[in-house]
Design an enzyme around this catalytic site. Sequence first.
Site, PDB file in Angstrom:
ATOM      1  N   ALA A 176     -75.963  56.107  40.727  1.00  0.00           N
ATOM      2  CA  ALA A 176     -75.340  54.952  41.215  1.00  0.00           C
ATOM      3  C   ALA A 176     -76.346  54.303  42.222  1.00  0.00           C
ATOM      4  O   ALA A 176     -76.976  54.850  43.095  1.00  0.00           O
ATOM      5  CB  ALA A 176     -74.041  55.243  41.726  1.00  0.00           C
ATOM      6  N   GLY A 177     -76.285  52.845  41.741  1.00  0.00           N
ATOM      7  CA  GLY A 177     -76.785  51.936  42.941  1.00  0.00           C
ATOM      8  C   GLY A 177     -78.252  51.475  42.383  1.00  0.00           C
ATOM      9  O   GLY A 177     -78.779  50.673  43.140  1.00  0.00           O
ATOM     10  N   LYS A 212     -69.886  65.239  33.524  1.00  0.00           N
ATOM     11  CA  LYS A 212     -70.047  64.392  34.757  1.00  0.00           C
ATOM     12  C   LYS A 212     -68.712  64.273  35.644  1.00  0.00           C
ATOM     13  O   LYS A 212     -68.046  63.546  35.416  1.00  0.00           O
ATOM     14  CB  LYS A 212     -70.852  63.069  34.600  1.00  0.00           C
ATOM     15  CG  LYS A 212     -71.131  62.353  35.989  1.00  0.00           C
ATOM     16  CD  LYS A 212     -71.717  61.049  35.753  1.00  0.00           C
ATOM     17  CE  LYS A 212     -71.168  60.141  36.960  1.00  0.00           C
ATOM     18  NZ  LYS A 212     -71.490  58.725  36.998  1.00  0.00           N
ATOM     19  N   ASN A 241     -77.221  52.777  34.817  1.00  0.00           N
ATOM     20  CA  ASN A 241     -76.202  52.003  33.828  1.00  0.00           C
ATOM     21  C   ASN A 241     -76.339  50.781  34.011  1.00  0.00           C
ATOM     22  O   ASN A 241     -77.186  49.866  33.073  1.00  0.00           O
ATOM     23  CB  ASN A 241     -74.893  52.560  33.768  1.00  0.00           C
ATOM     24  CG  ASN A 241     -73.919  51.926  32.599  1.00  0.00           C
ATOM     25  OD1 ASN A 241     -74.563  51.069  32.059  1.00  0.00           O
ATOM     26  ND2 ASN A 241     -72.921  52.448  32.495  1.00  0.00           N
ATOM     27  N   THR A 242     -75.896  50.080  35.103  1.00  0.00           N
ATOM     28  CA  THR A 242     -75.756  48.567  35.125  1.00  0.00           C
ATOM     29  C   THR A 242     -76.883  47.875  35.232  1.00  0.00           C
ATOM     30  O   THR A 242     -77.211  46.698  34.768  1.00  0.00           O
ATOM     31  CB  THR A 242     -74.689  48.128  36.532  1.00  0.00           C
ATOM     32  OG1 THR A 242     -73.871  49.224  36.510  1.00  0.00           O
ATOM     33  CG2 THR A 242     -74.521  46.498  36.572  1.00  0.00           C
ATOM     34  N   GLY A 271     -72.803  50.434  40.472  1.00  0.00           N
ATOM     35  CA  GLY A 271     -72.801  49.028  40.015  1.00  0.00           C
ATOM     36  C   GLY A 271     -73.236  48.053  41.100  1.00  0.00           C
ATOM     37  O   GLY A 271     -73.424  46.696  40.876  1.00  0.00           O
TER      38      GLY A 271
END
Lengths: 257, 66
Positions: free
Chosen positions: A185-186, A98, A207-208, A159
Amino acid sequence: MSGVLQVGSYTFHSRLIVGTGKYASNEIMREAIGESGTELVTVALRRVNLNNPGEPSLLDFIPDNVRILPNTAGCHTTEEALNVARLAKAAGIGTLVKLEIIGDQDLLWPDPVATLEATKILVQEGFTVMVYTTPDPVLAKYLDQAGAHAIMPLGSPIGSGQGVLDVEAIQRFKHRVSVPVIVDAGIGSPQDASLAMETGADGVLINTAIAHAKDPSLMARAMKLAVEAGRLGFEAGRMPKRQQAEASSPTAGMVGR
Amino acid sequence: MRLIINGETRELEGIESIKDMLDSLGVDHQTVAVMVNGEIIGRADFVSRPVQDHDAIEIVRFVGGG
């Protein structure tokens, strides 16, 4: 799950990619990965702590059926990213990478120039390159032409949990590139994931939103279902929107009229 | 032998190869990648690749990330 996600020569039966950062423990991460149904997880590459060389390897906590996607997170230049990608390959877990090159530290916004340059080189070196990028449709075309194997526009800053700020960008990408489009992301909640998928994304990377949920395993399962629901909704094709109401019940044969 | 490993100066005695160095540091070979003076060394070459005084070495592993 409807269909498969094909990235280069790799086939995945889940359209959800999960990040391994920020979990309270490796055990919690392992459980969340299991609940998510993912077959691909991102990892970072960092120096071994020489004062604690025997600490358990993250890889020991990743289920056998799940493939590893090393990232170049934290890199700010083409050279740094190439180095990390090559080191990851040398560690012997395949050709996936990635690519992530940051151009603005506060926003963790990708550097488009360095990202395109590194994509070209990594593709030539035989990597399977999944590229983290801005939601720019012209850059997406260049990345596609450079041979990227998946193009991953950010939904909002890494994040931040702000969701997909420009949902139309997904369709713009889908109309212009030949490889999978994965929103990276986001994503903050299941509705964000579902919206991205329903709009036509081929996958999402989260992820987050999982790692920092009160109950990461439960959120992982929620994200799994959201991704599936969104994908099915996309394939089913939503009804057109109308300005005015249209009755669902018959308008004829009303009692006493 | 003095080596600069992950930015720290380390004195290691009785080592010749990358394998020796990793053993001396207590690092598992299976989960790391190694770079010597900017050159990436494949795992298959850990035994044969010598290390020399003042080499700058990076030893990296996979950690959690998004």
